[in-house]
Design an enzyme around this catalytic site. Structure first.
Site, PDB file in Angstrom:
ATOM      1  N   SER A  61       0.837  -1.193   0.000  1.00 44.07           N
ATOM      2  CA  SER A  61       0.000   0.000   0.000  1.00 44.07           C
ATOM      3  C   SER A  61       0.877   1.250   0.000  1.00 44.07           C
ATOM      4  CB  SER A  61      -0.967  -0.044   1.188  1.00 44.07           C
ATOM      5  OG  SER A  61      -2.027   0.860   1.017  1.00 44.07           O
ATOM      6  N   ASP A 172      -5.245  -3.511  -2.806  1.00 47.88           N
ATOM      7  CA  ASP A 172      -4.321  -3.282  -1.695  1.00 47.88           C
ATOM      8  C   ASP A 172      -3.804  -4.587  -1.081  1.00 47.88           C
ATOM      9  OD1 ASP A 172      -3.083  -2.530   0.685  1.00 47.88           O
ATOM     10  OD2 ASP A 172      -4.529  -0.940   1.093  1.00 47.88           O
TER      11      ASP A 172
END
Length: 278
Positions: A61, A172
């Protein structure tokens, strides 16, 4: 100085002579945590000031975003200048829940910095973690287009659209591996230093508001996603970021300072583990 001129000078990517030879190959793993990722920049500043360099970098991320900049060759001050130039409204263009912003916005931002380069062009070994929505499995990316890969790792579900990558539909990586220290070991790191910026992971809430409950469930799920990362880290740096929100840029300079402070405390132990020698 304009956005493009600052990051295309070439000197940021120039090889810098080392003044020490580490006994062990060191890897740096940067966790996810949204806007708290500013603390990663502070940690990198502490490493720079103490002549600690990592030849292997991994991230999830926002950790993949900062990690890619570090692997590309930007120093902490250049990252700070970059942060000042970013307009968050150009990245998250939709504020409506369940109407995600295009992940292409993240890709376009990264493209402005390092254009169409590939992982193989980086001076440091770099990999990032994503998740395939079709299978629920982790997909580690260490080759191909860097800007697009970073956008995939940063594509928080319901906040950004998934990224199509071959047969994968990626989001993510923090859903399954929020601290990808195991990936650093797979790349050859003998000692792994991790920076974990998600200090509220696993915390609950007394609120019965739908949004509060939704994000609390997400935070609880992230607790199990950190287990593998914790087990594969030799040192975990944990900046105290409880008072800062993962969704807000407010306090970003303070987050940088907290990352710097926390990393500075770990410097002696890091030097000991990597066999720091002048």
């Amino acid at each position: 100085m304009g956005f493009l001129s600052l990051f295309k000078r070439g000197d940021a990517r120039a090889a810098k002579p080392k003044t020490y030879t580490p006994k062990f190959k060191a890897g740096l793993s940067l966790s996810g945590g949204g806007a708290r990722g500013f603390a990663h920049i502070g940690a990198i500043r502490a490493f720079e000031e103490n002549d600690i360099d990592f030849s292997i970098v991994t991230g999830t991320s926002v950790g993949s975003l900062v990690g890619s900049l570090y692997a590309y060759g930007l120093n902490s001050q250049e990252m700070i200048e970059l942060a000042k130039s970013i307009d968050a409204r150009e990245i998250r263009t939709s504020k409506l829940f369940f109407r995600p912003s295009p992940s292409k916005n993240i890709e376009n931002l990264m493209y402005k910095i390092y254009e169409n380069i590939k992982f193989s062009d980086l001076p440091k070994r770099f990999a990032l973690s994503t998740v395939d929505l079709k299978t629920g499995d982790e997909v580690v990316i260490s080759e191909g287009n860097l800007a697009k890969a970073v956008s995939a790792s940063c594509a928080v579900p319901l906040v950004f659209t998934p990224v199509e990558w071959g047969n994968y539909r990626l989001v993510d990586g923090g859903l399954v591996n929020v601290i990808p220290s195991d990936v650093a070991r797979q790349l050859g790191a003998e000692v792994v230093v991790s920076v974990d910026i998600n200090s509220t992971r696993g915390s609950g809430t007394d609120s019965i508001k739908i949004f509060d409950m939704f994000f609390t469930v997400f935070k609880i799920a992230m607790k199990s996603a950190a287990v593998k990362g914790i087990m594969n880290s030799d040192i975990i740096i944990k900046p105290d970021l409880k008072t800062y929100k993962a969704t807000k840029f407010e306090g970003w300079t303070e987050m940088i300072e907290e990352g710097y402070r926390a990393a500075l405390e770990a410097v002696p132990k890091i030097k000991e583990l990597i066999g720091y020698k002048r």
